[in-house]
Structures are given as C-alpha cells and as structure tokens.
Design a protein around this motif. Structure first.
Motif, PDB file in Angstrom:
ATOM      1  N   ILE A  56      40.500 -36.543  54.143  1.00 34.50           N
ATOM      2  CA  ILE A  56      40.885 -35.227  53.620  1.00 34.50           C
ATOM      3  C   ILE A  56      40.772 -35.214  52.097  1.00 34.50           C
ATOM      4  CG2 ILE A  56      42.852 -33.678  53.286  1.00 34.50           C
ATOM      5  CD1 ILE A  56      43.691 -34.411  56.184  1.00 34.50           C
ATOM      6  N   TRP A 252      50.486 -24.456  55.491  1.00 29.92           N
ATOM      7  CA  TRP A 252      49.162 -24.134  56.022  1.00 29.92           C
ATOM      8  C   TRP A 252      48.764 -22.705  55.649  1.00 29.92           C
ATOM      9  CZ3 TRP A 252      45.007 -26.251  58.461  1.00 29.92           C
ATOM     10  CH2 TRP A 252      44.133 -25.385  59.126  1.00 29.92           C
ATOM     11  N   ASP A 259      39.790 -24.239  52.512  1.00 31.18           N
ATOM     12  CA  ASP A 259      40.571 -25.461  52.676  1.00 31.18           C
ATOM     13  C   ASP A 259      41.015 -25.629  54.126  1.00 31.18           C
ATOM     14  OD1 ASP A 259      40.299 -26.349  50.116  1.00 31.18           O
ATOM     15  OD2 ASP A 259      42.236 -25.615  49.414  1.00 31.18           O
ATOM     16  N   LEU A 263      40.197 -28.927  56.452  1.00 32.55           N
ATOM     17  CA  LEU A 263      41.218 -29.671  57.196  1.00 32.55           C
ATOM     18  C   LEU A 263      40.885 -29.706  58.686  1.00 32.55           C
ATOM     19  CD1 LEU A 263      44.364 -28.246  55.376  1.00 32.55           C
ATOM     20  CD2 LEU A 263      43.555 -30.613  55.261  1.00 32.55           C
TER      21      LEU A 263
END
Length: 361
Positions: A56, A252, A259, A263
């Motif tokens: 990540i 989140w 992004d 992820l």
C-alpha cells in the motif's frame, strides 16, 4: 511576446509552481495505522499482512505513511476489530469469523463448515453479491471490509489421540474458532479460542487436547508436530478461509476515489498472491512433515464426518435465524455453494481424482 521570452517566462512559472507545490504534497501524507490478528513474521499469515502493508505504501508512492502492528504490539489479536471500529486504528488485517460473537454474519466471510472453497468464495465475493453484503454488514459496525487473502482448504487438525468415531470427540478440548467451533461443541467437544501465538504452549501443556491451525506450511512453523501425534484431514471447518482488511468506515469515506481504487487493488493482489503462495507451500511442507518428521496422517472416517455434517446443518440454521441480515448473508452464501458447487462437482474434484488414478508419471 517573443517566442524565446515566452518560453523563459513559461518555464520559470512551471519551476515556481513545482517549488510551491512540493511542501503541499508533503503535507498530504496520510497516516494508515494497521493492526493485525497475526503474529509478526508468521509464515503465510503474518508475512502476507506485512507484505500488503508495504505494498500500500509502495503503490501510493509514500503518500500513505503506513504503520503496521502485529498481534500484541498495539492491541491483542482479538481486539483488532474494536480498535478499528472505534477509530483508534485505521484498518485491521485478520479473519472476520473472529467477530461472529458480534454478529454471526461475519463468519461466512471467512469460512463456514462444509462451505465454499477458495475459488467458490472468490466467485461469491466478486460476482455473487458477497462484497455488497460484507459492506452492508460492516456498515452496522463502522467497518468497510474487503478480501485480502485466502488459505484454501485447511487440515482437520492435530490430535493427541486417534479419532475413530464421533464418540472420540466428546470431552475433547480443541482450539477451533468460528462456526467450526460451534460444530465441535455440538458433537460434544469443548472449543477454545486462542490466538496463533498461544497454540503450541497450550497443546504441549495439555491445556488443550487438539488444535486446528491452517495447513502443513503454517503448522510446520508452529512446530505442532512436536505437540501432537496425529494429523487429520480433511478439515470440514474451513474449506477456503478468506482473510479481510477492514477499514474504519469514516477513514475510508474520507479517502479520494483514486486512493480507494489503490487500496482495493492492493487487497485484490494480495488475495490472489497469498492463496497461490499457501497452496504451493502446503505441498512442500506436507512432504517434509511426513518424510522428515514422521507425522502420521489420519483421515476422518464417514462416521465422524456424518456427525460433523449433522452438527453443521444445525449451526448454519441457528446462525441464519439470528436476524434478517444473517439470513440474507447465509442464503446468498448457500445459493453460490449450490450453483458454483454443482460445477465444482463436475470439474475440479472429479478431474483431480481421475488424474491421480490414471496418470502414470
């Protein structure tokens, strides 16, 4: 304006913009605190989680400042869920069936006894509505989850005595979590929940009589062959154990769409990678356990498996009766098992049996 003068002004402006932008970019670094249910450097489980955390940070080119904490380094393994739901950490990596005490609907997203294999649960999550149901369940707890690994079909476990009938299971103290533990309770055993790091010492001391963990690769490195004589197969409890990364829903939601895609892609990559890695190493280490360490393999007989099947039917029905959402999750799970399982019955299973029987080399 002359062309040369224009280029000079334009280039100077670009340099100025880049110079001004650099501090702004540095300020955009986002902390991502990850807690895990696995011990540091546990082969397969721990190393997969650590690899995902590093990936990540790599994919975000350092914009995410990832801090990874193995079990016990920040919170205990079974405290990971609450740490993330509360917002004290941003994400966990673990097995969602550990949270079945909060809601039985969590269990199918890791494993259900007599449930889905890796390829089947992958199909459910991606095309059978599983991901949407995981998000629906997670929303009740402030969690946004997704698959990030799978350990495939697990072994039945390590036992200090032979299991020749269902009667031999009665009174047995066995480390086994999830709905599999509920099945063992119904056949008369006493299920115990222990983090991986505590299994060996409890088996050696006699605090437990048996344990399941994962499979030959992971079990080898816990040295379970030193603590129990008999290694039973096949495991009914976890036919395709899916692991998850669960994000704090508020954290989140604050991320950009790009992004979120990064992820999701990192988790999908690790989901496939860990499954392949585990499958490969299970074969290697099974041979080592048998040939180098003299481990005795035992197959659960039909009497034992019939008892498992009767108990599993009751356990799944009881989980389904918990709530409308539990019923929705389990009904969806069972529909995929019936549909995709019908294909599995004509494809993988009979093909492997025929291959083993007829190939001469």
């Amino acid at each position: 304006m002359e062309r040369r003068k224009f280029l000079k002004v334009a280039t100077g402006g670009a340099v100025a913009s880049a110079t001004l932008a650099a501090p702004a970019i540095a300020q955009e670094r986002t902390d991502l605190v990850i807690v895990s249910t696995w011990g540091r450097d546990f082969p397969g489980l721990g190393t997969s989680a650590q690899r995902l955390a590093a990936r990540i940070e790599e994919l975000t080119e350092g914009r995410f400042a990832v801090q990874y904490f193995a079990a016990g380094e920040r919170v205990g393994a079974f405290d990971s869920f609450d740490e993330v739901a509360s917002g004290n950490a941003n994400a966990y990596i673990g097995a969602d069936y550990y949270w079945k005490g909060k809601h039985p609907g969590w269990a199918p997203f890791t494993a259900v006894p007599f449930g889905l294999t890796y390829t089947e649960i992958d199909a459910w999550m991606k095309f059978g509505g599983g991901q949407a149901l995981l998000e629906k369940l997670g929303a009740e707890f402030g969690i946004r989850g997704m698959p990030c690994g799978n350990t495939g079909v697990q072994m039945g476990g390590w036992f200090n005595k032979e299991i020749n009938s269902a009667e031999d299971l009665k009174g047995l103290k066995m480390r086994i979590p999830g709905l599999g533990g509920d099945v063992m309770a119904k056949v008369g055993a006493s299920p115990v929940s222990l983090p991986g790091g505590q299994i060996y010492e409890n088996l050696v001391s006699g605090a437990i009589d048996a344990t399941e963990w994962v499979g030959p690769w992971n079990d080898f490195f816990l040295k379970l062959y030193e603590a129990a004589k008999y290694y039973y197969w096949p495991g009914m409890h976890e036919p395709g154990s899916q692991l998850s990364m669960g994000f704090n829903a508020e954290w989140w939601g604050a991320r950009s769409d790009n992004d979120k895609r990064i992820l999701t892609a990192a988790c999908a990559e690790e989901n496939a990678l860990q499954a392949a890695e585990t499958n490969y190493n299970n074969g290697v280490y099974l041979n080592r356990l048998i040939n180098e360490y003299g481990v005795e393999l035992r197959e659960f007989n039909d009497d034992v498996y019939e008892a498992f099947g009767d108990a599993a039917t009751e356990v799944i029905e009881e989980a389904r009766d918990h709530s409308p959402l539990a019923a929705e999750i389990i009904d969806s799970f069972l529909e995929v098992r019936n549909n995709v399982g019908a294909w599995s019955n004509l494809s993988d299973a009979p093909y492997v049996a025929k291959r083993n029987r007829y190939l001469k080399i």
